[in-house]
Motif scaffolding. Sequence first.
Motif, PDB file in Angstrom:
ATOM      1  N   LEU A 143      -5.030  20.762 -16.249  1.00  0.00           N
ATOM      2  CA  LEU A 143      -4.452  19.268 -15.548  1.00  0.00           C
ATOM      3  C   LEU A 143      -5.581  18.606 -16.362  1.00  0.00           C
ATOM      4  O   LEU A 143      -6.625  19.170 -16.280  1.00  0.00           O
ATOM      5  CB  LEU A 143      -3.406  19.079 -14.728  1.00  0.00           C
ATOM      6  N   ASP A 144      -5.668  17.364 -16.384  1.00  0.00           N
ATOM      7  CA  ASP A 144      -6.248  16.109 -16.276  1.00  0.00           C
ATOM      8  C   ASP A 144      -6.664  15.923 -15.139  1.00  0.00           C
ATOM      9  O   ASP A 144      -5.999  16.555 -14.059  1.00  0.00           O
ATOM     10  CB  ASP A 144      -6.004  15.182 -16.852  1.00  0.00           C
ATOM     11  N   ARG A 145      -8.187  16.059 -14.838  1.00  0.00           N
ATOM     12  CA  ARG A 145      -8.740  15.780 -13.090  1.00  0.00           C
ATOM     13  C   ARG A 145      -8.637  16.786 -12.277  1.00  0.00           C
ATOM     14  O   ARG A 145      -8.456  17.904 -11.463  1.00  0.00           O
ATOM     15  CB  ARG A 145      -7.736  14.954 -12.444  1.00  0.00           C
ATOM     16  N   GLY A 159      -7.506   6.310 -17.175  1.00  0.00           N
ATOM     17  CA  GLY A 159      -7.016   5.422 -18.436  1.00  0.00           C
ATOM     18  C   GLY A 159      -6.390   5.811 -19.269  1.00  0.00           C
ATOM     19  O   GLY A 159      -5.558   5.001 -19.757  1.00  0.00           O
ATOM     20  N   GLU A 160      -6.701   7.311 -19.386  1.00  0.00           N
ATOM     21  CA  GLU A 160      -6.351   7.748 -21.260  1.00  0.00           C
ATOM     22  C   GLU A 160      -4.839   7.985 -21.195  1.00  0.00           C
ATOM     23  O   GLU A 160      -3.738   7.777 -20.386  1.00  0.00           O
ATOM     24  CB  GLU A 160      -7.051   8.824 -21.260  1.00  0.00           C
ATOM     25  N   ARG A 161      -4.680   7.447 -22.888  1.00  0.00           N
ATOM     26  CA  ARG A 161      -3.055   8.359 -22.585  1.00  0.00           C
ATOM     27  C   ARG A 161      -2.021   8.987 -22.122  1.00  0.00           C
ATOM     28  O   ARG A 161      -1.007   8.662 -21.089  1.00  0.00           O
ATOM     29  CB  ARG A 161      -2.071   8.371 -24.019  1.00  0.00           C
ATOM     30  N   TYR A 162      -2.095  10.061 -21.482  1.00  0.00           N
ATOM     31  CA  TYR A 162      -1.743  11.244 -20.765  1.00  0.00           C
ATOM     32  C   TYR A 162      -1.627  11.852 -19.393  1.00  0.00           C
ATOM     33  O   TYR A 162      -1.333  12.094 -18.622  1.00  0.00           O
ATOM     34  CB  TYR A 162      -1.745  12.236 -21.671  1.00  0.00           C
ATOM     35  N   GLU A 163      -3.217  10.719 -18.571  1.00  0.00           N
ATOM     36  CA  GLU A 163      -2.980  10.728 -17.418  1.00  0.00           C
ATOM     37  C   GLU A 163      -2.478   9.718 -16.518  1.00  0.00           C
ATOM     38  O   GLU A 163      -2.429   8.588 -16.099  1.00  0.00           O
ATOM     39  CB  GLU A 163      -4.375  10.235 -17.421  1.00  0.00           C
ATOM     40  N   GLN A 164      -1.539  10.042 -16.292  1.00  0.00           N
ATOM     41  CA  GLN A 164       0.410   9.925 -16.162  1.00  0.00           C
ATOM     42  C   GLN A 164       0.687  10.551 -14.778  1.00  0.00           C
ATOM     43  O   GLN A 164       1.066  11.655 -15.365  1.00  0.00           O
ATOM     44  CB  GLN A 164       1.546   9.114 -16.489  1.00  0.00           C
TER      45      GLN A 164
HETATM   46 NA    NA Z   1      -8.724  13.140 -19.373  1.00  0.00          NA
END
Ligand code: NA
Length: 209
Positions: A18-20, A151-156
């Motif tokens: 995942l992101d992060r 803050g990028e599109r998928y980072e929720q």
């Molecule tokens: Na990312």
Amino acid sequence: PLSANNESRGALVVFEGLDRSGKTSQCGRLVSYLEGLGHSVELWRFPDRTTSVGQMISAYLTNKSQLDDHTIHLLFSANRWEKRSMMETKLKAGTTLIVDRYSYSGVAFSTAKGLDFEWCKAPEIGLIAPDLVVYLDITPEKAAERGGYGGERYEQLEFQRKVSQHYKLLKDSSWKIVDACQPLDDVEKQVKEIVLQHIIACQKGKILS
Ligand code: NA
Ligand code: DGP
Ligand code: NA
């Protein structure tokens, strides 16, 4: 006799998560480590935002452009395809490639939007298959706590939950799962062990074959 070709082929090692989840810093640490041991190794990442396709992807991810879900899926795939021949050249020359994201991201993120699984896999067919996939496993909640998202599109959080579920459907025999909720140094230690063990096992196999 030893086959010079086989013996010198580099390994294709892919990091997913995942992101992060810590991929980018773990990939960097691993590459420094392998370099220190005298290996020929390069750090790659996808999307590669430096190409013209990559710039379209970057504009999409930073919400500067809007694209149909299928269209952006194909651009991500095209971004891997435009690097394929260079990847092959490097591997044949004996360079190990540590790659931050690859086709698994392609399928996990797009199926998380609801696109068809087989449709998402199709454009990835024919890309070079990784020798090893290291999945940095973190819960979406833990990942979100880590200094927040960029803050990028998928980072929720809600979307990353879906991505996490879809990654789990992609796991195959090339995957090694590392618990990425551990302290960074422990993750680093495990990652090094897994990758080095893999590289050594491959070299042995080639000497014996
Ligand atoms: Na990312
Ligand atoms: P990164 O630069 O690693 O933070 O990746 C940027 C974002 O794009 C991240 O949220 C993961 C996502 N991503 C990476 N590869 C693909 C892909 O092939 N398809 C889709 N839909 N998303 C991807
Ligand atoms: Na990253």
